[in-house]
Design a protein around this motif. Structure first.
Motif, mmCIF file in Angstrom:
data_model
loop_
_atom_site.group_PDB
_atom_site.id
_atom_site.type_symbol
_atom_site.label_atom_id
_atom_site.label_comp_id
_atom_site.label_asym_id
_atom_site.label_seq_id
_atom_site.Cartn_x
_atom_site.Cartn_y
_atom_site.Cartn_z
ATOM 1 N N LEU A 1 0.837 -1.254 0.075
ATOM 2 C CA LEU A 1 -0.028 -0.108 -0.256
ATOM 3 C C LEU A 1 0.892 1.310 0.077
ATOM 4 C CD1 LEU A 1 -2.664 -1.024 2.603
ATOM 5 C CD2 LEU A 1 -2.919 -1.034 0.198
ATOM 6 N N GLU A 2 2.080 1.301 0.182
ATOM 7 C CA GLU A 2 3.012 2.408 0.407
ATOM 8 C C GLU A 2 3.222 2.883 -1.158
ATOM 9 O OE1 GLU A 2 7.432 3.414 2.038
ATOM 10 O OE2 GLU A 2 6.078 1.818 3.040
ATOM 11 N N TYR B 1 9.925 -7.317 -8.611
ATOM 12 C CA TYR B 1 9.985 -8.551 -9.489
ATOM 13 C C TYR B 1 9.183 -8.384 -10.540
ATOM 14 C CZ TYR B 1 12.437 -10.615 -5.790
ATOM 15 O OH TYR B 1 13.546 -11.173 -4.620
ATOM 16 N N PHE B 2 7.896 -7.671 -10.397
ATOM 17 C CA PHE B 2 6.833 -7.361 -11.431
ATOM 18 C C PHE B 2 6.917 -6.035 -11.716
ATOM 19 C CE2 PHE B 2 3.956 -10.992 -10.114
ATOM 20 C CZ PHE B 2 4.799 -11.891 -10.254
ATOM 21 N N GLY B 3 7.915 -5.188 -11.271
ATOM 22 C CA GLY B 3 7.935 -3.722 -11.687
ATOM 23 C C GLY B 3 6.957 -3.075 -10.470
ATOM 24 N N THR B 4 6.650 -1.615 -10.896
ATOM 25 C CA THR B 4 5.665 -0.955 -10.015
ATOM 26 C C THR B 4 4.719 -0.472 -10.868
ATOM 27 O OG1 THR B 4 7.251 0.877 -10.526
ATOM 28 C CG2 THR B 4 7.781 -0.140 -8.444
ATOM 29 N N ASP B 5 3.721 0.138 -10.134
ATOM 30 C CA ASP B 5 2.553 0.680 -11.079
ATOM 31 C C ASP B 5 2.737 2.048 -11.078
ATOM 32 O OD1 ASP B 5 1.963 1.634 -8.613
ATOM 33 O OD2 ASP B 5 0.111 0.372 -8.099
ATOM 34 N N GLY B 6 1.499 2.889 -11.434
ATOM 35 C CA GLY B 6 1.658 4.215 -11.518
ATOM 36 C C GLY B 6 1.855 5.119 -10.518
ATOM 37 N N ARG C 1 4.147 1.653 -6.632
ATOM 38 C CA ARG C 1 3.796 0.602 -5.524
ATOM 39 C C ARG C 1 4.244 -0.813 -6.014
ATOM 40 N NH1 ARG C 1 -2.421 1.846 -4.735
ATOM 41 N NH2 ARG C 1 -2.220 1.719 -6.876
ATOM 42 N N ASP C 2 4.876 -1.435 -5.189
ATOM 43 C CA ASP C 2 5.626 -2.950 -5.877
ATOM 44 C C ASP C 2 4.274 -3.809 -6.313
ATOM 45 O OD1 ASP C 2 7.528 -4.877 -6.069
ATOM 46 O OD2 ASP C 2 6.835 -5.635 -4.519
#
Length: 152
Positions: free
Chosen positions: A50-51, A66-71, A74-75
């Motif tokens: 949530l950070e 591992y899957f990148g980050t969102d907009g 966040r991991d």
């Protein structure tokens, strides 16, 4: 004693199922992996799901994420692992509820028969005739966006 009269244990049955159906082994291992991830999400996740801004925005997959980050930075891996808990809980509740409701309605329909059976059959036909997405939108509009509306 021939092989058909031997005592079959649950482990022998499972082994016969897995060796006869390799796809069953893949399914069992996938579900077990998902359960382990869901139950151990706090241990497995690498970041707080949530950070905001823990990483850069829209980073590609790397050893840090591992899957990148969102907009929002966040991991995505941590969010997927923690999201598995809700997914499994909602799936289990919905499946159990649908099974119990189906058994109850089917038993009533068979036991009473006649016009009650005909009414239940027609009602189910009407439900099956509705496009699923329209029914889902109606339920969400009536109940509101929540876990309850997803389960219904």
């Amino acid at each position: 004693m021939n092989r058909y009269h031997q005592k079959t244990t649950i482990w022998k049955f499972a082994w016969l199922l897995v060796t006869g159906k390799p796809l069953a082994l893949v399914s069992i291992l996938s579900f077990t992996g998902l359960m382990v991830c869901a139950l151990g999400a706090d241990i497995i996740s690498t970041h707080n799901p949530l950070e905001h801004g823990e990483g850069g925005r829209l980073e590609s997959p790397s050893m840090r994420h591992y899957f990148g980050t969102d907009g929002f930075g966040r991991d995505v891996f941590s969010r997927v692992i923690h999201g598995a808990r809700s997914t499994l809980l909602i799936g289990a509740i919905a499946t159990t509820t649908a099974t119990l409701l189906g058994i109850f309605v089917g038993t009533i329909s068979v036991y009473l028969g006649g016009y009650i059976d005909l009414f239940i059959q027609q009602f189910v036909d009407i439900l099956l005739g509705f496009p699923f997405i329209v029914l889902a939108i109606i339920i969400v509009a009536a109940v509101g966006p929540s876990h309850t509306s997803i389960i219904i």
